[in-house]
Design a protein around this motif. Structure first.
Motif, PDB file in Angstrom:
ATOM      1  N   SER A   1      10.235  15.024 -12.220  1.00  0.00           N
ATOM      2  CA  SER A   1       9.849  13.944 -11.143  1.00  0.00           C
ATOM      3  C   SER A   1      10.690  13.978 -10.065  1.00  0.00           C
ATOM      4  O   SER A   1      10.574  12.848  -9.267  1.00  0.00           O
ATOM      5  CB  SER A   1       9.411  13.022 -11.900  1.00  0.00           C
ATOM      6  N   GLY A   2      11.989  14.501 -10.014  1.00  0.00           N
ATOM      7  CA  GLY A   2      12.945  14.317  -9.019  1.00  0.00           C
ATOM      8  C   GLY A   2      12.350  14.661  -7.466  1.00  0.00           C
ATOM      9  O   GLY A   2      11.742  15.759  -7.382  1.00  0.00           O
ATOM     10  N   GLY A   3      12.600  14.000  -6.684  1.00  0.00           N
ATOM     11  CA  GLY A   3      11.925  13.968  -5.236  1.00  0.00           C
ATOM     12  C   GLY A   3      10.736  13.313  -4.889  1.00  0.00           C
ATOM     13  O   GLY A   3      10.123  13.192  -3.943  1.00  0.00           O
ATOM     14  N   PHE A   4      10.070  12.771  -6.051  1.00  0.00           N
ATOM     15  CA  PHE A   4       8.911  12.266  -5.821  1.00  0.00           C
ATOM     16  C   PHE A   4       9.008  10.591  -5.597  1.00  0.00           C
ATOM     17  O   PHE A   4      10.081  10.025  -6.282  1.00  0.00           O
ATOM     18  CB  PHE A   4       7.822  12.373  -7.036  1.00  0.00           C
ATOM     19  N   TYR A   5       8.151   9.970  -4.769  1.00  0.00           N
ATOM     20  CA  TYR A   5       8.371   8.400  -4.548  1.00  0.00           C
ATOM     21  C   TYR A   5       7.118   8.052  -3.967  1.00  0.00           C
ATOM     22  O   TYR A   5       6.198   8.900  -3.901  1.00  0.00           O
ATOM     23  CB  TYR A   5       9.603   8.183  -3.561  1.00  0.00           C
ATOM     24  N   ASN A   6       7.051   6.661  -4.073  1.00  0.00           N
ATOM     25  CA  ASN A   6       5.924   5.736  -3.691  1.00  0.00           C
ATOM     26  C   ASN A   6       6.449   5.170  -2.402  1.00  0.00           C
ATOM     27  O   ASN A   6       7.165   4.143  -2.575  1.00  0.00           O
ATOM     28  CB  ASN A   6       5.518   5.248  -4.947  1.00  0.00           C
ATOM     29  N   PRO A   7       5.713   5.294  -1.097  1.00  0.00           N
ATOM     30  CA  PRO A   7       6.422   4.572   0.016  1.00  0.00           C
ATOM     31  C   PRO A   7       5.777   3.389   0.165  1.00  0.00           C
ATOM     32  O   PRO A   7       5.945   2.867   1.358  1.00  0.00           O
ATOM     33  CB  PRO A   7       6.063   5.519   1.182  1.00  0.00           C
ATOM     34  N   GLY A   8       5.175   2.500  -0.833  1.00  0.00           N
ATOM     35  CA  GLY A   8       4.746   1.016  -0.469  1.00  0.00           C
ATOM     36  C   GLY A   8       5.035  -0.083  -1.462  1.00  0.00           C
ATOM     37  O   GLY A   8       6.059   0.147  -2.275  1.00  0.00           O
ATOM     38  N   PRO A   9       4.560  -1.021  -1.191  1.00  0.00           N
ATOM     39  CA  PRO A   9       4.911  -2.399  -2.068  1.00  0.00           C
ATOM     40  C   PRO A   9       4.373  -2.306  -3.551  1.00  0.00           C
ATOM     41  O   PRO A   9       4.560  -3.188  -4.319  1.00  0.00           O
ATOM     42  CB  PRO A   9       4.227  -3.408  -1.127  1.00  0.00           C
ATOM     43  N   VAL A  10       3.359  -1.375  -3.895  1.00  0.00           N
ATOM     44  CA  VAL A  10       2.898  -1.567  -5.232  1.00  0.00           C
ATOM     45  C   VAL A  10       3.512  -0.624  -6.039  1.00  0.00           C
ATOM     46  O   VAL A  10       3.795   0.536  -5.799  1.00  0.00           O
ATOM     47  CB  VAL A  10       1.099  -1.238  -5.082  1.00  0.00           C
ATOM     48  N   GLN A  11       3.395  -1.049  -7.293  1.00  0.00           N
ATOM     49  CA  GLN A  11       4.401  -0.393  -8.490  1.00  0.00           C
ATOM     50  C   GLN A  11       3.751   0.738  -9.080  1.00  0.00           C
ATOM     51  O   GLN A  11       2.392   0.391  -9.577  1.00  0.00           O
ATOM     52  CB  GLN A  11       5.103  -1.328  -9.103  1.00  0.00           C
ATOM     53  N   THR A  12       4.374   1.735  -9.755  1.00  0.00           N
ATOM     54  CA  THR A  12       3.735   2.607 -10.829  1.00  0.00           C
ATOM     55  C   THR A  12       4.969   3.355 -11.537  1.00  0.00           C
ATOM     56  O   THR A  12       6.140   3.220 -11.084  1.00  0.00           O
ATOM     57  CB  THR A  12       2.715   3.606 -10.213  1.00  0.00           C
ATOM     58  N   THR A  13       4.784   3.846 -12.511  1.00  0.00           N
ATOM     59  CA  THR A  13       5.846   4.796 -13.140  1.00  0.00           C
ATOM     60  C   THR A  13       5.493   6.308 -12.656  1.00  0.00           C
ATOM     61  O   THR A  13       4.355   6.872 -12.656  1.00  0.00           O
ATOM     62  CB  THR A  13       5.794   4.684 -14.641  1.00  0.00           C
TER      63      THR A  13
END
Length: 306
Positions: A123-135
């Motif tokens: 999962s390295g290099g993956f991200y979520n660019p906003g205010p809501v969360q996840t794993t």
């Protein structure tokens, strides 16, 4: 970080920021707090900015799939660089809806063996660019299946941003995930390109072969990604042009240069030597020479002699 939100007790090691635009009139649902014992590998716990640039946006392919029977995924869009060399970053945004009238844990899987992720692991290099969360993690023992899940803040009231672990069939969220380190585009099918070889400069001391690779993929909704190609280039005509003029073949030069921008940037060659000049070179695309749709790239090989 969360001082302006009611959810202040979210464990930072369990969450990362995710971009989500809630659909209008999302229904607030009261759910009980539940836990799961599923193991996770390679969890990513960071946020990163999206790089600005020119992008093409297209419909999501089948890379993202429901990870359990409680989940259905809906329409989405892939965002890929407008040019393969402009960024190593790409995103996918898609809807997630529950399948039951009662709240259930949702889960989405991403197949890292398929473009545009083919060649990635973990999962390295993956991200979520906003205010809501996840794993974001991977399946135990399977580093090529990325897993997305919602998060719980320990409260009882469902919230699209920070208490979205459970969904019902009347709740839909729009999830976005990005990778900041997309690999070199994987090799495409042989019928995805046509390849033509013509003469460029053609003199007694310089004989050039121009390889033009043109994509044949007209449906960029079904196949929106860049793909690679390989071609065995016969150097005999260029060498004979030099020797036929009474000159001695010295070396071959390439445009783009093999070393331009690093080993994964322009083209790969086998054999790798330029002197002596091989009779045949296997040319393999890298990042800047990948093709998308019906696009065209050229590679030029010039044999020099004196």
């Amino acid at each position: 970080m969360w001082s302006n939100r009611p959810a202040t007790g979210i464990p930072s090691w369990r969450t990362i920021v995710i971009s989500l635009s809630a659909l209008a009139a999302i229904v607030a649902v009261v759910v009980g707090v539940r836990t799961t014992s599923a193991a996770w590998n390679d969890q990513a716990h960071f946020a990163a900015p999206v790089t600005a640039g020119t992008w093409d946006t297209i419909r999501a392919a089948d890379v993202m799939q429901p990870g359990n029977s409680n989940t259905q995924t809906g329409p989405g869009a892939w965002t890929v660089p407008a040019a393969p060399e402009s960024s190593h970053e790409g995103c996918v945004q898609f809807n997630v809806t529950g399948t039951s009238a009662t709240p259930e844990v949702w889960e989405v899987h991403a197949d890292l063996t398929k473009p545009p992720f083919a060649g990635m692991s973990g999962s390295g290099g993956f991200y979520n660019p906003g205010p809501v969360q996840t794993t974001i993690g991977t399946l135990p023992g399977d580093s090529t299946t990325l897993v997305l899940r919602g998060v719980s803040n320990g409260g009882s009231t469902w919230n699209a941003e920070y208490n979205n672990k459970y969904l019902t069939s009347s709740q839909t969220i729009n999830v976005k995930i990005c990778s900041s380190s997309l690999p070199v585009p994987a090799q495409g099918n042989s019928n995805w390109t046509t390849i033509a070889v013509t003469h460029g400069t053609w003199t007694d001391t310089q004989a050039c072969l121009v390889v033009t690779v043109t994509g044949t993929v007209t449906d960029t909704d079904a196949n929106p990604f860049y793909f690679g190609w390989t071609y065995a280039l016969d150097m005999t005509p260029a060498k004979q042009r030099i020797t036929g003029a009474g000159k001695t073949v010295n070396y071959v030069g390439w445009v783009p240069s093999v070393g331009d921008g690093g080993n994964d940037w322009s083209i790969g060659l086998a054999p790798a030597h330029n002197n002596p000049v091989a009779n045949t070179y296997t040319v393999t695309s890298k990042r800047t020479t990948a093709v998308r749709g019906t696009g065209t790239v050229t590679v030029t090989a010039c044999v020099y002699g004196w």
